[in-house]
Design a protein around this motif. Structure first.
Motif, PDB file in Angstrom:
ATOM      1  N   VAL A 247      42.388  29.079 -33.431  1.00 31.48           N
ATOM      2  CA  VAL A 247      42.230  29.949 -34.598  1.00 31.48           C
ATOM      3  C   VAL A 247      43.529  30.713 -34.814  1.00 31.48           C
ATOM      4  N   SER A 248      44.022  30.753 -36.042  1.00 28.54           N
ATOM      5  CA  SER A 248      45.247  31.497 -36.357  1.00 28.54           C
ATOM      6  C   SER A 248      44.964  32.990 -36.222  1.00 28.54           C
ATOM      7  N   PRO A 249      46.000  33.822 -36.013  1.00 29.07           N
ATOM      8  CA  PRO A 249      45.772  35.266 -35.856  1.00 29.07           C
ATOM      9  C   PRO A 249      45.008  35.893 -37.030  1.00 29.07           C
ATOM     10  N   ASP A 250      45.182  35.394 -38.232  1.00 29.17           N
ATOM     11  CA  ASP A 250      44.434  35.954 -39.373  1.00 29.17           C
ATOM     12  C   ASP A 250      42.999  35.407 -39.436  1.00 29.17           C
ATOM     13  N   GLY A 251      42.663  34.482 -38.534  1.00 27.21           N
ATOM     14  CA  GLY A 251      41.300  33.951 -38.463  1.00 27.21           C
ATOM     15  C   GLY A 251      40.964  32.934 -39.543  1.00 27.21           C
ATOM     16  N   LEU A 252      41.951  32.523 -40.335  1.00 28.81           N
ATOM     17  CA  LEU A 252      41.638  31.697 -41.518  1.00 28.81           C
ATOM     18  C   LEU A 252      41.997  30.217 -41.395  1.00 28.81           C
ATOM     19  N   LEU A 253      42.737  29.865 -40.331  1.00 26.40           N
ATOM     20  CA  LEU A 253      43.075  28.451 -40.119  1.00 26.40           C
ATOM     21  C   LEU A 253      42.509  28.008 -38.779  1.00 26.40           C
ATOM     22  N   LEU A 254      41.537  27.095 -38.824  1.00 28.20           N
ATOM     23  CA  LEU A 254      40.856  26.610 -37.629  1.00 28.20           C
ATOM     24  C   LEU A 254      41.195  25.133 -37.431  1.00 28.20           C
ATOM     25  N   GLN A 255      41.661  24.784 -36.238  1.00 33.57           N
ATOM     26  CA  GLN A 255      42.068  23.399 -35.984  1.00 33.57           C
ATOM     27  C   GLN A 255      41.582  22.898 -34.626  1.00 33.57           C
ATOM     28  N   SER A 256      41.295  21.598 -34.570  1.00 35.95           N
ATOM     29  CA  SER A 256      40.986  20.947 -33.294  1.00 35.95           C
ATOM     30  C   SER A 256      41.429  19.494 -33.390  1.00 35.95           C
ATOM     31  N   SER A 257      41.480  18.825 -32.240  1.00 36.71           N
ATOM     32  CA  SER A 257      41.969  17.443 -32.251  1.00 36.71           C
ATOM     33  C   SER A 257      41.363  16.654 -31.107  1.00 36.71           C
ATOM     34  N   THR A 258      41.410  15.327 -31.216  1.00 39.70           N
ATOM     35  CA  THR A 258      40.956  14.472 -30.115  1.00 39.70           C
ATOM     36  C   THR A 258      42.108  14.293 -29.140  1.00 39.70           C
ATOM     37  N   VAL A 259      41.815  13.665 -28.010  1.00 43.66           N
ATOM     38  CA  VAL A 259      42.860  13.258 -27.076  1.00 43.66           C
ATOM     39  C   VAL A 259      43.367  11.899 -27.550  1.00 43.66           C
ATOM     40  N   ALA A 260      44.668  11.682 -27.484  1.00 46.04           N
ATOM     41  CA  ALA A 260      45.260  10.442 -28.004  1.00 46.04           C
ATOM     42  C   ALA A 260      44.721   9.199 -27.298  1.00 46.04           C
ATOM     43  N   ASP A 261      44.656   8.093 -28.029  1.00 41.86           N
ATOM     44  CA  ASP A 261      44.350   6.797 -27.430  1.00 41.86           C
ATOM     45  C   ASP A 261      45.594   6.310 -26.687  1.00 41.86           C
ATOM     46  N   SER A 262      45.406   5.344 -25.786  1.00 41.34           N
ATOM     47  CA  SER A 262      46.542   4.740 -25.088  1.00 41.34           C
ATOM     48  C   SER A 262      46.609   3.261 -25.427  1.00 41.34           C
ATOM     49  N   MET A 263      47.799   2.695 -25.257  1.00 44.84           N
ATOM     50  CA  MET A 263      48.024   1.268 -25.548  1.00 44.84           C
ATOM     51  C   MET A 263      48.966   0.727 -24.491  1.00 44.84           C
ATOM     52  N   PRO A 264      48.782  -0.539 -24.072  1.00 41.99           N
ATOM     53  CA  PRO A 264      49.779  -1.107 -23.165  1.00 41.99           C
ATOM     54  C   PRO A 264      51.103  -1.272 -23.903  1.00 41.99           C
TER      55      PRO A 264
END
Ligand code: OOG
Ligand code: NI
Length: 329
Positions: A247-264
């Motif tokens: 959460v940004s300090p102003d509380g207005l931008l909320l973000q999340s993400s997955t863990v990256a996939d892997s490839m040989p």
């Protein structure tokens, strides 16, 4: 670029399919993100020039001293022609491009990065093309070089093997129609379907919370109301962090993400080892305080919190880190 990304990253593809199975109208991208080597013309500008030529505007710079990174974001030109579609056929996304401050690396790491950007010839002129084709503009490195870089900067190692490939797309959650428009619900839904989200060490955060509580208590001891208010805010922030949302300090931008996939990856010395590729992100932009009286149907993207936040981004960069990739779900 999106096609290469979806072919290489089964998690991102499945999540987009999963979200559209619930919310079939439209999925809008909040932004696209890329990583670059800030050396010999291979930095942010090598990719930004295409977007600038097509009417994008350069916005604020973000700095990450500990990671030796700098980033710029670009806002899209106003265009209404594409507003109906999904993904890259939908409203134009923001663009977030970062670069590694190569001059600040150790001599050995610099040597590796400079070796491959030199071998690339004029590859930097075709950054966007390389991204769309899914090709590196330099040769595959030795496995030992990849490891050497990874020990010093995971960002450097990622960029050496992924080049200009799309690092992630971000689903704009507030532009969804179902209850998934709330990033918290979307995260729960994604986790329930068996996908792993990027999270920053919960235990450490807990200790930090305890420490902060005591500090606030000492500071505000005679003012009970203020103390209650500050504690409430603190817990809100803490709850968000343990549920993987930044959460940004102003509380207005909320973000999340997955863990990256892997490839040989087939390294030039014949070694085949798994390397991190890309991930998918979610962003919810809340309505700015000055527009809070607008009705639901009047609210446009321009009435919402714009831009990016160093604290949020710092955590999102970790989505391709070894620590996150090897973490138990
Ligand atoms: C970019 C991380 C930052 C955001 O939205 O703040 C970011 C990266 O992993 O290259 O995506
Ligand atoms: Ni992002």
């Amino acid at each position: 670029m999106e096609t290469v990304y979806l072919n290489r990253n089964p998690t991102a593809k499945s999540i987009l399919e999963l979200v559209s199975s619930v919310d079939d109208e439209q999925i809008c991208y909040d932004h696209l993100a890329f990583r670059t080597f800030g050396v010999n013309g291979y930095g942010i500008n090598s990719l930004a020039s295409l977007f600038l030529d097509y009417g994008y505007t350069q916005k604020e710079e973000l700095r990450f001293p500990a990671k030796k990174l700098k980033a710029l974001w670009f806002s899209p030109p106003n265009s209404s022609s594409q507003d109906g579609g999904s993904g890259v056929n939908g409203p134009l996304p923001r663009v977030f491009i970062s670069e590694l401050l190569v001059d600040q690396l150790s001599p050995r790491a610099q040597e590796i990065v400079r070796k491959y950007t030199k071998k690339s010839g004029s590859g930097n002129k075709y950054a966007a093309l390389a991204s769309a084709l899914g090709s590196l503009t330099w040769e595959k490195p030795l496995y030992s070089e990849f490891q050497q870089l990874a020990g010093e900067s995971e960002y450097a190692a990622w960029t050496l093997v992924n080049g200009y490939a799309l690092n992630h797309v971000t689903i704009s959650t507030h532009r969804l129609k179902s209850n998934l428009r709330n990033i918290k619900s979307l995260n729960e839904f994604i986790k329930k379907n068996g996908f792993k989200l990027n999270s920053d060490g919960g235990v450490l955060k807990g200790l930090l919370l305890l420490q902060t509580c005591i500090t606030v208590l000492l500071e505000t001891a005679p003012m009970l109301a203020l103390w209650r208010y500050k504690m409430l805010k603190l817990f809100e922030k803490f709850n968000a962090s343990t549920s993987s949302i930044s959460v940004s300090p102003d509380g207005l931008l909320l973000q999340s993400s997955t863990v990256a996939d892997s490839m040989p990856c087939s390294f030039s010395d014949g070694v085949v080892e798994s390397v991190p590729c890309s991930y998918i992100e979610f962003a919810e932009r809340l309505v700015l305080p000055q527009y809070k009286n607008l009705s639901e149907s009047e609210i446009k993207e321009s009435h919402r919190r714009d831009g990016f936040e160093v604290g949020n981004a710092d955590k999102i960069f970790e989505s391709t880190s070894k620590e996150q990739l090897t973490r138990r779900a």
